[in-house]
Each structure stands twice: as structure tokens, then as C-alpha cells.
Design a protein around this motif. Structure first.
Motif, PDB file in Angstrom:
ATOM      1  N   VAL A  48       0.842  -1.199   0.000  1.00 38.51           N
ATOM      2  CA  VAL A  48       0.000   0.000   0.000  1.00 38.51           C
ATOM      3  C   VAL A  48       0.877   1.249   0.000  1.00 38.51           C
ATOM      4  CG1 VAL A  48      -1.810   1.253   1.228  1.00 38.51           C
ATOM      5  CG2 VAL A  48      -1.816  -1.253   1.212  1.00 38.51           C
ATOM      6  N   VAL A  49       1.915   1.247   0.819  1.00 38.10           N
ATOM      7  CA  VAL A  49       2.818   2.397   0.888  1.00 38.10           C
ATOM      8  C   VAL A  49       3.573   2.578  -0.423  1.00 38.10           C
ATOM      9  CG1 VAL A  49       4.788   3.396   2.114  1.00 38.10           C
ATOM     10  CG2 VAL A  49       3.068   2.086   3.373  1.00 38.10           C
ATOM     11  N   ALA A  50       3.958   1.458  -1.046  1.00 33.96           N
ATOM     12  CA  ALA A  50       4.748   1.508  -2.278  1.00 33.96           C
ATOM     13  C   ALA A  50       4.018   2.207  -3.411  1.00 33.96           C
ATOM     14  CB  ALA A  50       5.127   0.088  -2.707  1.00 33.96           C
ATOM     15  N   ARG A  51       2.708   2.261  -3.344  1.00 31.94           N
ATOM     16  CA  ARG A  51       1.907   2.941  -4.372  1.00 31.94           C
ATOM     17  C   ARG A  51       2.244   4.430  -4.473  1.00 31.94           C
ATOM     18  NH1 ARG A  51      -0.643   2.263  -8.908  1.00 31.94           N
ATOM     19  NH2 ARG A  51      -0.546   0.038  -9.149  1.00 31.94           N
ATOM     20  N   TYR A  52       2.825   4.992  -3.416  1.00 35.88           N
ATOM     21  CA  TYR A  52       3.102   6.426  -3.382  1.00 35.88           C
ATOM     22  C   TYR A  52       4.588   6.732  -3.509  1.00 35.88           C
ATOM     23  CZ  TYR A  52      -1.654   6.221  -1.666  1.00 35.88           C
ATOM     24  OH  TYR A  52      -2.997   5.959  -1.555  1.00 35.88           O
ATOM     25  N   ILE A  53       5.388   5.724  -3.858  1.00 36.58           N
ATOM     26  CA  ILE A  53       6.830   5.899  -3.999  1.00 36.58           C
ATOM     27  C   ILE A  53       7.219   5.679  -5.454  1.00 36.58           C
ATOM     28  CG2 ILE A  53       9.094   5.019  -3.316  1.00 36.58           C
ATOM     29  CD1 ILE A  53       7.824   4.145  -0.687  1.00 36.58           C
ATOM     30  N   PRO A  54       7.911   6.628  -6.087  1.00 39.98           N
ATOM     31  CA  PRO A  54       8.306   6.465  -7.488  1.00 39.98           C
ATOM     32  C   PRO A  54       9.120   5.190  -7.709  1.00 39.98           C
ATOM     33  CG  PRO A  54       8.707   8.715  -6.745  1.00 39.98           C
ATOM     34  CD  PRO A  54       8.341   7.922  -5.525  1.00 39.98           C
ATOM     35  N   GLY A  55       8.622   4.324  -8.564  1.00 38.43           N
ATOM     36  CA  GLY A  55       9.300   3.056  -8.819  1.00 38.43           C
ATOM     37  C   GLY A  55       9.061   2.009  -7.757  1.00 38.43           C
ATOM     38  N   GLY A  56       8.498   2.412  -6.627  1.00 38.27           N
ATOM     39  CA  GLY A  56       8.309   1.477  -5.523  1.00 38.27           C
ATOM     40  C   GLY A  56       7.273   0.418  -5.810  1.00 38.27           C
ATOM     41  N   ARG A  57       6.185   0.809  -6.474  1.00 39.09           N
ATOM     42  CA  ARG A  57       5.105  -0.144  -6.730  1.00 39.09           C
ATOM     43  C   ARG A  57       5.579  -1.293  -7.610  1.00 39.09           C
ATOM     44  NH1 ARG A  57       1.694   4.292  -9.973  1.00 39.09           N
ATOM     45  NH2 ARG A  57       2.531   5.384  -8.198  1.00 39.09           N
ATOM     46  N   THR A  58       6.396  -0.970  -8.649  1.00 41.87           N
ATOM     47  CA  THR A  58       6.903  -2.023  -9.529  1.00 41.87           C
ATOM     48  C   THR A  58       7.912  -2.894  -8.807  1.00 41.87           C
ATOM     49  OG1 THR A  58       6.602  -0.530 -11.410  1.00 41.87           O
ATOM     50  CG2 THR A  58       7.953  -2.473 -11.774  1.00 41.87           C
ATOM     51  N   ALA A  59       8.794  -2.254  -8.051  1.00 44.69           N
ATOM     52  CA  ALA A  59       9.821  -3.005  -7.334  1.00 44.69           C
ATOM     53  C   ALA A  59       9.206  -3.986  -6.339  1.00 44.69           C
ATOM     54  CB  ALA A  59      10.765  -2.040  -6.613  1.00 44.69           C
ATOM     55  N   ILE A  60       8.191  -3.532  -5.597  1.00 45.52           N
ATOM     56  CA  ILE A  60       7.626  -4.399  -4.564  1.00 45.52           C
ATOM     57  C   ILE A  60       6.800  -5.527  -5.174  1.00 45.52           C
ATOM     58  CG2 ILE A  60       5.483  -3.125  -4.145  1.00 45.52           C
ATOM     59  CD1 ILE A  60       7.715  -4.710  -1.472  1.00 45.52           C
ATOM     60  N   THR A  61       6.059  -5.264  -6.247  1.00 46.37           N
ATOM     61  CA  THR A  61       5.253  -6.324  -6.852  1.00 46.37           C
ATOM     62  C   THR A  61       6.123  -7.355  -7.555  1.00 46.37           C
ATOM     63  OG1 THR A  61       4.878  -4.825  -8.736  1.00 46.37           O
ATOM     64  CG2 THR A  61       3.120  -4.997  -7.101  1.00 46.37           C
ATOM     65  N   LEU A  62       7.182  -6.898  -8.230  1.00 43.53           N
ATOM     66  CA  LEU A  62       8.120  -7.844  -8.835  1.00 43.53           C
ATOM     67  C   LEU A  62       8.802  -8.697  -7.768  1.00 43.53           C
ATOM     68  CD1 LEU A  62       9.890  -5.707 -11.610  1.00 43.53           C
ATOM     69  CD2 LEU A  62       8.475  -7.721 -11.980  1.00 43.53           C
ATOM     70  N   THR A  63       9.181  -8.043  -6.669  1.00 44.08           N
ATOM     71  CA  THR A  63       9.838  -8.768  -5.585  1.00 44.08           C
ATOM     72  C   THR A  63       8.907  -9.798  -4.962  1.00 44.08           C
ATOM     73  OG1 THR A  63      11.238  -6.848  -5.087  1.00 44.08           O
ATOM     74  CG2 THR A  63      11.002  -8.514  -3.368  1.00 44.08           C
ATOM     75  N   MET A  64       7.661  -9.409  -4.736  1.00 42.17           N
ATOM     76  CA  MET A  64       6.705 -10.342  -4.127  1.00 42.17           C
ATOM     77  C   MET A  64       6.459 -11.540  -5.039  1.00 42.17           C
ATOM     78  SD  MET A  64       4.054  -7.585  -2.443  1.00 42.17           S
ATOM     79  CE  MET A  64       3.290  -8.562  -1.156  1.00 42.17           C
ATOM     80  N   GLY A  65       6.475 -11.309  -6.343  1.00 44.04           N
ATOM     81  CA  GLY A  65       6.337 -12.427  -7.267  1.00 44.04           C
ATOM     82  C   GLY A  65       7.567 -13.309  -7.268  1.00 44.04           C
ATOM     83  N   SER A  66       8.745 -12.693  -7.257  1.00 46.13           N
ATOM     84  CA  SER A  66       9.987 -13.468  -7.344  1.00 46.13           C
ATOM     85  C   SER A  66      10.228 -14.323  -6.104  1.00 46.13           C
ATOM     86  CB  SER A  66      11.175 -12.530  -7.569  1.00 46.13           C
ATOM     87  OG  SER A  66      11.401 -11.707  -6.441  1.00 46.13           O
ATOM     88  N   VAL A  67       9.762 -13.859  -4.939  1.00 43.65           N
ATOM     89  CA  VAL A  67       9.942 -14.642  -3.711  1.00 43.65           C
ATOM     90  C   VAL A  67       8.756 -15.573  -3.459  1.00 43.65           C
ATOM     91  CG1 VAL A  67      11.395 -12.863  -2.677  1.00 43.65           C
ATOM     92  CG2 VAL A  67       8.937 -12.872  -2.200  1.00 43.65           C
ATOM     93  N   ARG A  68       7.849 -15.648  -4.454  1.00 43.30           N
ATOM     94  CA  ARG A  68       6.674 -16.533  -4.369  1.00 43.30           C
ATOM     95  C   ARG A  68       5.771 -16.160  -3.190  1.00 43.30           C
ATOM     96  NH1 ARG A  68       9.375 -17.351  -8.353  1.00 43.30           N
ATOM     97  NH2 ARG A  68       9.642 -19.364  -9.428  1.00 43.30           N
TER      98      ARG A  68
END
Length: 212
Positions: free
Chosen positions: A115-135
Motif C-alpha cells: 500500500v505504501v509503495a503505491r506512493y513511492i516512485p518506482g516502488g510499486r513495480t519493485a515491490i510487486t516484482l519482488t513479491m512475485g519473485s519470492v513466491r
């Protein structure tokens, strides 16, 4: 010149195509952060306040749906690539810093960071990619992605709406004000995040004992 821009913007905002554009921009921004989805959503909010078009509730709905889809596309990309996309990020860059933050924040605070990452430039992509990569479990990812998408859509639209109400006779000034408010919030979030990242001073054991 400004009259021509205003006329073009009014034509765009009064067309049903704006809803498709809002949805598409918000979706693409989930895995391709170069897309200025916030700017379009804020602008739509401004015109919703000053001219009545597009519809405020529909702007929020389609932006949230697009963001929700984009986050899931990014999650799937991360899950399929197995972290290779993140490993290719050049160290020392802003994107590399965002990825490092995403991994650390995910370990510390779990899906709430989405939720917080939605307001950080580049954060939303980084966190969603990371969550996918760590399953990260999809059943836990989806509710938080929904919450993040809705809160982001409401926030951007209402920021634009406030700008539009402040300058009902000049929507272009409302757009400038709305985008300025959105940027101010982003800067504040970045400053808070940077401050929290600062290492705490270490107290040497012998000095600590002496002070006691």
C-alpha cells in the motif's frame, strides 16, 4: 496557445475514450513505471470538478481496476522470471535503490508495504516484482493489491478534484495545483522513508557501562 490546450483537454475529458485511457495508463504503470498515470488521473479529477466531465466515480473505479491489474501483471512477471529481472538492475541506480528497499520492507512489514509503495516512485513495480519473485502467496497479495489500488485511485482523483474546485474557471491552473500537491506528498513520503533508513548511532559497551 493555452486556449487550444484547454479546448483539446476538454474534448478528451468529455469523451468515453478517457476511461479506457485511464484504465490502460494505470495498468501499464504497474509494470512499466515510465507511464505518467498519476498525472492523467489527477487531470481527470480536475476536469470532473470544473466541468463535470468525466464522471468522478468512474474515474476512481477505472483507475483502481487498471492499477489492480497492473500490479498482478508485475507480480506474475516477477514470479515467472524468478528474480532475474531484478538481478539485472544496475547497482547504484535509483531503480536499484527501490528494489533494495522493496526487499527490506517486505521482510520487515509484509504485504502492508504494498500500500505504501503505491506512493513511492518506482516502488510499486519493485515491490510487486519482488513479491512475485519470492513466491509471496497470491491469496495474501491480492487483497492488499486491491486496497493499494483503491486508495491510490481515490487519492489521485480527489487531489485533482481539489485543484479543480480551487480553479473552476481555469482548469489548467487546477491541473498544476493538483500535480503539485501529488508531488508534495511523494516528496514527504520519500523524506520520511529516507529518515527511517538512517542508521542509529551505536553506543560502545564500555561507554554505556560508564554512563550507568
Amino acid at each position: 496557445m493555452s486556449d487550444a490546450i484547454l479546448h483539446f483537454a476538454q474534448e478528451l475529458m468529455s469523451s468515453w475514450w478517457i476511461y479506457l485511457a485511464l484504465w490502460g495508463f494505470a495498468a501499464l504503470d504497474g509494470f512499466f513505471p515510465a507511464i505518467p498515470s498519476e498525472t492523467l488521473v489527477v487531470t481527470a479529477g480536475v476536469f470532473a470538478a470544473s466541468t463535470g466531465e468525466p464522471n468522478l466515480c468512474l474515474v476512481i473505479a477505472v483507475a483502481a481496476l487498471g492499477a489492480f491489474l497492473g500490479d498482478h501483471v508485475s507480480y506474475v512477471l516477477g514470479r515467472g522470471a524468478g528474480g532475474r529481472l531484478l538481478d539485472r538492475v544496475k547497482p547504484g541506480t535509483r531503480r536499484s535503490a527501490a528494489v533494495l528497499w522493496a526487499r527490506t520492507a517486505l521482510d520487515e512489514r509484509g504485504a502492508l508495504v504494498l500500500v505504501v509503495a503505491r506512493y513511492i516512485p518506482g516502488g510499486r513495480t519493485a515491490i510487486t516484482l519482488t513479491m512475485g519473485s519470492v513466491r509471496y502467496p497470491l491469496r495474501r497479495f491480492t487483497p492488499f493489491a486491491g486496497l493499494a489500488a483503491i486508495s491510490w485511485a481515490v487519492y489521485c482523483t480527489l487531489v485533482g478534484y481539489l485543484g479543480g474546485k480551487a480553479f473552476e474557471d481555469n482548469p489548467l491552473k487546477g491541473v498544476v495545483l493538483g500535480i503539485g500537491l501529488a508531488l508534495a506528498v511523494t516528496v514527504i513520503v520519500e523524506l520520511v522513508r529516507h529518515r527511517q533508513r538512517k542508521p542509529q548511532p551505536q553506543v560502545e559497551p564500555d561507554r554505556e557501562l560508564a554512563e550507568r
